[in-house]
Design a protein around this motif. Structure first.
Motif, PDB file in Angstrom:
ATOM      1  N   ARG A   4       0.901  -0.947   0.130  1.00 53.24           N
ATOM      2  CA  ARG A   4       0.054  -0.171   0.023  1.00 53.24           C
ATOM      3  C   ARG A   4       1.002   0.876  -0.172  1.00 53.24           C
ATOM      4  O   ARG A   4       1.143   1.648   0.972  1.00 53.24           O
ATOM      5  CB  ARG A   4      -0.720  -0.267   1.021  1.00 53.24           C
ATOM      6  CG  ARG A   4      -1.738   0.666   1.393  1.00 53.24           C
ATOM      7  CD  ARG A   4      -2.729   0.062   2.129  1.00 53.24           C
ATOM      8  NE  ARG A   4      -3.943   0.096   2.623  1.00 53.24           N
ATOM      9  CZ  ARG A   4      -4.172   0.772   3.104  1.00 53.24           C
ATOM     10  NH1 ARG A   4      -3.783   1.250   3.297  1.00 53.24           N
ATOM     11  NH2 ARG A   4      -5.110   1.139   3.645  1.00 53.24           N
ATOM     12  N   THR A   7      -1.114   3.224   0.882  1.00 56.34           N
ATOM     13  CA  THR A   7      -2.339   3.001   1.477  1.00 56.34           C
ATOM     14  C   THR A   7      -2.960   4.151   0.884  1.00 56.34           C
ATOM     15  O   THR A   7      -2.883   5.243   0.727  1.00 56.34           O
ATOM     16  CB  THR A   7      -2.182   3.101   2.908  1.00 56.34           C
ATOM     17  OG1 THR A   7      -1.080   2.181   3.264  1.00 56.34           O
ATOM     18  CG2 THR A   7      -3.397   2.599   3.709  1.00 56.34           C
ATOM     19  N   MET A   8      -4.533   3.935   0.955  1.00 58.33           N
ATOM     20  CA  MET A   8      -5.554   4.980   0.696  1.00 58.33           C
ATOM     21  C   MET A   8      -5.071   6.127  -0.231  1.00 58.33           C
ATOM     22  O   MET A   8      -5.722   6.705  -0.988  1.00 58.33           O
ATOM     23  CB  MET A   8      -6.286   5.538   2.081  1.00 58.33           C
ATOM     24  CG  MET A   8      -6.913   4.230   2.820  1.00 58.33           C
ATOM     25  SD  MET A   8      -8.092   3.511   1.716  1.00 58.33           S
ATOM     26  CE  MET A   8      -9.501   4.999   1.923  1.00 58.33           C
ATOM     27  N   LEU A 116      -4.516   2.669  12.432  1.00 56.11           N
ATOM     28  CA  LEU A 116      -4.831   1.617  11.259  1.00 56.11           C
ATOM     29  C   LEU A 116      -6.366   1.762  11.109  1.00 56.11           C
ATOM     30  O   LEU A 116      -6.732   1.544  10.015  1.00 56.11           O
ATOM     31  CB  LEU A 116      -4.534   0.178  11.549  1.00 56.11           C
ATOM     32  CG  LEU A 116      -3.106  -0.120  11.577  1.00 56.11           C
ATOM     33  CD1 LEU A 116      -2.733  -1.632  11.823  1.00 56.11           C
ATOM     34  CD2 LEU A 116      -2.186   0.471  10.457  1.00 56.11           C
ATOM     35  N   ALA A 120      -8.085   2.865   7.701  1.00 56.77           N
ATOM     36  CA  ALA A 120      -9.379   2.028   6.892  1.00 56.77           C
ATOM     37  C   ALA A 120     -10.838   2.787   6.875  1.00 56.77           C
ATOM     38  O   ALA A 120     -11.333   2.399   6.088  1.00 56.77           O
ATOM     39  CB  ALA A 120      -9.482   0.411   7.785  1.00 56.77           C
ATOM     40  N   SER A 440      -5.956  -7.042   3.915  1.00 60.20           N
ATOM     41  CA  SER A 440      -7.198  -6.453   3.126  1.00 60.20           C
ATOM     42  C   SER A 440      -7.940  -5.443   3.584  1.00 60.20           C
ATOM     43  O   SER A 440      -8.542  -4.683   2.848  1.00 60.20           O
ATOM     44  CB  SER A 440      -8.081  -7.643   2.804  1.00 60.20           C
ATOM     45  OG  SER A 440      -8.650  -8.099   3.824  1.00 60.20           O
ATOM     46  N   VAL A 441      -7.931  -5.440   5.064  1.00 59.09           N
ATOM     47  CA  VAL A 441      -8.765  -4.254   5.471  1.00 59.09           C
ATOM     48  C   VAL A 441      -7.894  -3.317   6.438  1.00 59.09           C
ATOM     49  O   VAL A 441      -8.529  -2.389   6.853  1.00 59.09           O
ATOM     50  CB  VAL A 441      -9.654  -4.880   6.604  1.00 59.09           C
ATOM     51  CG1 VAL A 441     -10.965  -5.633   5.763  1.00 59.09           C
ATOM     52  CG2 VAL A 441      -9.248  -5.749   7.798  1.00 59.09           C
ATOM     53  N   LEU A 442      -6.770  -3.578   6.510  1.00 60.44           N
ATOM     54  CA  LEU A 442      -5.818  -2.637   7.423  1.00 60.44           C
ATOM     55  C   LEU A 442      -4.691  -2.333   6.236  1.00 60.44           C
ATOM     56  O   LEU A 442      -4.952  -2.077   5.013  1.00 60.44           O
ATOM     57  CB  LEU A 442      -5.090  -3.189   8.384  1.00 60.44           C
ATOM     58  CG  LEU A 442      -6.133  -3.700   9.570  1.00 60.44           C
ATOM     59  CD1 LEU A 442      -5.525  -4.597  10.903  1.00 60.44           C
ATOM     60  CD2 LEU A 442      -6.746  -2.481  10.272  1.00 60.44           C
ATOM     61  N   ASP A 443      -3.383  -2.054   6.566  1.00 58.70           N
ATOM     62  CA  ASP A 443      -2.401  -1.837   5.767  1.00 58.70           C
ATOM     63  C   ASP A 443      -1.602  -3.140   5.793  1.00 58.70           C
ATOM     64  O   ASP A 443      -1.141  -3.505   6.851  1.00 58.70           O
ATOM     65  CB  ASP A 443      -1.594  -0.586   6.059  1.00 58.70           C
ATOM     66  CG  ASP A 443      -0.686  -0.326   5.427  1.00 58.70           C
ATOM     67  OD1 ASP A 443       0.448  -0.725   5.374  1.00 58.70           O
ATOM     68  OD2 ASP A 443      -0.832   0.764   4.438  1.00 58.70           O
ATOM     69  N   THR A 494      -9.745  -5.461  -1.183  1.00 58.26           N
ATOM     70  CA  THR A 494     -10.415  -4.383  -1.079  1.00 58.26           C
ATOM     71  C   THR A 494      -9.787  -3.099  -1.662  1.00 58.26           C
ATOM     72  O   THR A 494      -8.539  -3.151  -1.976  1.00 58.26           O
ATOM     73  CB  THR A 494     -10.775  -3.960   0.527  1.00 58.26           C
ATOM     74  OG1 THR A 494      -9.600  -3.728   0.997  1.00 58.26           O
ATOM     75  CG2 THR A 494     -11.307  -5.047   1.163  1.00 58.26           C
ATOM     76  N   ILE A 496      -8.877  -0.539   0.111  1.00 61.97           N
ATOM     77  CA  ILE A 496      -7.897  -0.292   1.021  1.00 61.97           C
ATOM     78  C   ILE A 496      -6.655  -1.346   1.386  1.00 61.97           C
ATOM     79  O   ILE A 496      -5.880  -1.072   2.057  1.00 61.97           O
ATOM     80  CB  ILE A 496      -8.442   0.335   2.288  1.00 61.97           C
ATOM     81  CG1 ILE A 496      -9.177  -0.751   2.852  1.00 61.97           C
ATOM     82  CG2 ILE A 496      -9.373   1.352   1.907  1.00 61.97           C
ATOM     83  CD1 ILE A 496      -9.715  -0.340   4.094  1.00 61.97           C
ATOM     84  N   GLY A 497      -6.627  -2.325   0.514  1.00 60.05           N
ATOM     85  CA  GLY A 497      -5.601  -3.144   0.728  1.00 60.05           C
ATOM     86  C   GLY A 497      -4.370  -2.893   0.347  1.00 60.05           C
ATOM     87  O   GLY A 497      -3.295  -3.346   0.996  1.00 60.05           O
TER      88      GLY A 497
END
Length: 543
Positions: A4, A7-8, A116, A120, A440-443, A494, A496-497
């Motif tokens: 990531r 990430t996001m 985290l 998310a 898949s739901v965090l970093d 996801t 955000i994964g």
């Protein structure tokens, strides 16, 4: 994270920073961030000039001499050896490690969990989405939680522990991590693919296959930035193209980055922990199997969708075809230079063919030099054509400085309790699905590191094949394979994964593609397409 890579926030590659609030309303945030940065930098400098190590980190150095082969020899770094009865660990050292479990550690892990959770959730909540789009907001949150972690260590372990914690978190891990991502991000931004080809299933599959093949070598973020806009331009006449963008996220933005540490941020963290640079090439078969299955699925899927298109769409697509051309191709040379820096410049080892050992941060200095060369020699118009800016990489830097500091407490807890935890979680398939599920739901970068440390600190049964890390520790090979695959593969589940996921989504939406919602992506695409593939990977390689 991309590595990531990102990430996001790779989303912010295409979304302008939030300037809607008047500057006076952000003065307090700016002052806080500046003061927090000064405090953390000051504590780091004081720690470097002091001699305190604090809260038992020196146990790591003592444990590095415990690993011996059956003949009593110390394995060479990077070698694989069989665990014997003499290498099951030292009870005194384990007891000493357990004694350094931080007091009130349940409070100490809260900043990491909160950070985290914010990564998310905040971008998905309408009330906080706008606020989160500002890098200042992200950095303010990261600094606040980092200061909470520092205060925790000060109160629970004493002032001397702070310098060691910050040195380990920032200088040993964060600085190499962010400079690698920065180098790949900027250099790949100087490569532009222009032209247009017919949007046939074969052409689209070729796009995905090329991106899948190069993602390990220029990073998932670099490959995504390079190919997503030409792919969207090629398919602009087509009505049915959401599945193409989704499969691009699966193949190019995630699974493709499996073969080298520069491919995906979790793997680079593994490299910083002592995994040999080329070890990840051992994952080539799993990478190839997953890639071929998904490419075949996509080709069949796109063929069906292409037949649903109106005849005028096919005619128009062919009529507007233009040869593909690469601008800024010289930057591929600088990317090779980055790979060489990561592979061969290590302050712990002499340079290949030389007896001279590089000085600290020489690797990072050389990568920054390559970035400067790229900026000087690449036409500004090329980066403008890529809509390149620095917002995404600044976001990564802002968030990850908080992640690297706050995750020190969870890592200490794992070091102290690794033996007990690994009595429950000890099979490769467990590591694959748990690491991947959380990724898949965090970093996926800190998730990888947490489970890496868990596998490293656990006691392995006699006969387990172990990889000797470059720092002198060892880790079970089958668990390292599972952790690596889980973090990289399931980062595709996801938006955000993994960082490029949201970036690709945002670019596609700007091009008029109606991308599915967060849960629509998961339930309509990820679960039906990816989960069966990952079950196959589990059965073939992890049982």
């Amino acid at each position: 994270m991309a590595d990531r890579a990102v990430t996001m926030g790779s989303l912010m590659t295409v979304i302008e920073p939030d300037h809607s609030n008047p500057p006076v309303q952000r003065t307090g945030a700016v002052v806080f961030c500046v003061l927090a940065s000064i405090v953390i930098a000051g504590l780091l400098m004081l720690g470097l000039t002091g001699d305190g190590h604090g809260h038992g980190h020196e146990v790591e150095l003592e444990e590095t001499v415990l690993v011996e082969t059956e003949t009593g020899d110390i394995p060479e770094p990077g070698s694989i050896f069989e665990q014997t009865a003499t290498t099951l660990g030292d009870t005194d050292a384990n007891a000493k490690a357990a004694a350094h479990l931080p007091a009130f550690w349940g409070l100490g892990i809260l900043p990491f969990i909160i950070l985290l959770g914010c990564i998310a959730i905040l971008p998905l909540v309408k009330f906080t989405e706008h606020w989160w789009h500002s890098n200042l907001s992200r950095y303010m949150l990261a600094m606040a939680l980092a200061l909470c972690t520092i205060i925790f260590y000060w109160l629970s372990e004493g002032y001397d522990s702070i310098g060691y914690v910050l040195n380990h978190a920032l200088l040993e891990e964060y600085v190499p991590f962010i400079i690698l991502l920065f180098s790949l991000y900027v250099i790949s931004g100087g490569i532009h693919l222009r032209g247009d080809v017919p949007a046939s299933p074969w052409v689209n599959t070729s796009f995905l296959a090329i991106g899948f093949a190069i993602a390990s070598f220029i990073g998932t973020t670099g490959a995504s930035m390079l190919l997503i806009r030409p792919l969207l331009k090629t398919n602009r006449e087509r009505k049915y193209k959401v599945h193409t963008v989704v499969m691009f996220i699966f193949l190019v933005s995630n699974i493709g980055g499996t073969l080298l540490p520069i491919g995906d941020p979790p793997l680079f963290l593994g490299y910083l922990q002592g995994v040999p640079f080329f070890w990840t090439f051992n994952l080539w078969f799993e990478w190839l199997v997953a890639g071929i299955i998904l490419l075949v699925v996509y080709y069949i899927w796109d063929t069906i969708q292409f037949k649903r298109e109106a005849e005028v769409v096919r005619i128009f697509s062919k009529a507007n075809a233009q040869p593909l051309r690469i601008d800024g191709g010289i930057n591929f040379l600088w990317l090779l230079g980055v790979i060489a820096c990561v592979a061969f410049i290590n302050p712990s080892n002499p340079l290949p063919f030389f007896e001279w050992t590089p000085f600290a941060f020489m690797r990072e200095l050389c990568m920054v030099l390559l970035v400067l060369i790229s900026l000087v020699l690449t036409s500004k118009s090329i980066r403008e054509a890529n809509q390149f800016d620095y917002h995404a990489i600044i976001e990564v830097a802002a968030i990850f400085i908080g992640i690297f500091i706050t995750m020190q407490v969870p890592l200490d807890v794992l070091k102290a309790n690794g033996e007990q935890i690994t009595q429950i979680i000890n099979e490769p398939w467990q590591y694959f699905w748990i690491t991947g599920g959380l990724s898949s739901v965090l970093d996926n970068a800190p998730t990888y590191l947490v489970f890496f440390k868990l596998a490293e600190t656990g006691i392995s049964p006699e006969g387990t094949m172990m990889l000797m890390l470059l720092g002198g520790e060892s880790i079970p090979v089958d668990l390292l394979v599972a952790i690596s695959l889980g973090a990289v593969f399931l980062g595709a589940m996801t938006y955000i994964g993994n960082g490029p996921n949201f970036m690709v989504k945002a670019i596609a939406e700007q091009a008029g593609v109606e991308m599915p919602s967060f849960f629509g992506f998961v339930f309509k695409y990820s679960i039906p397409v990816l989960v069966p593939v990952f079950i196959i990977i589990t059965v073939l390689f992890l049982l």
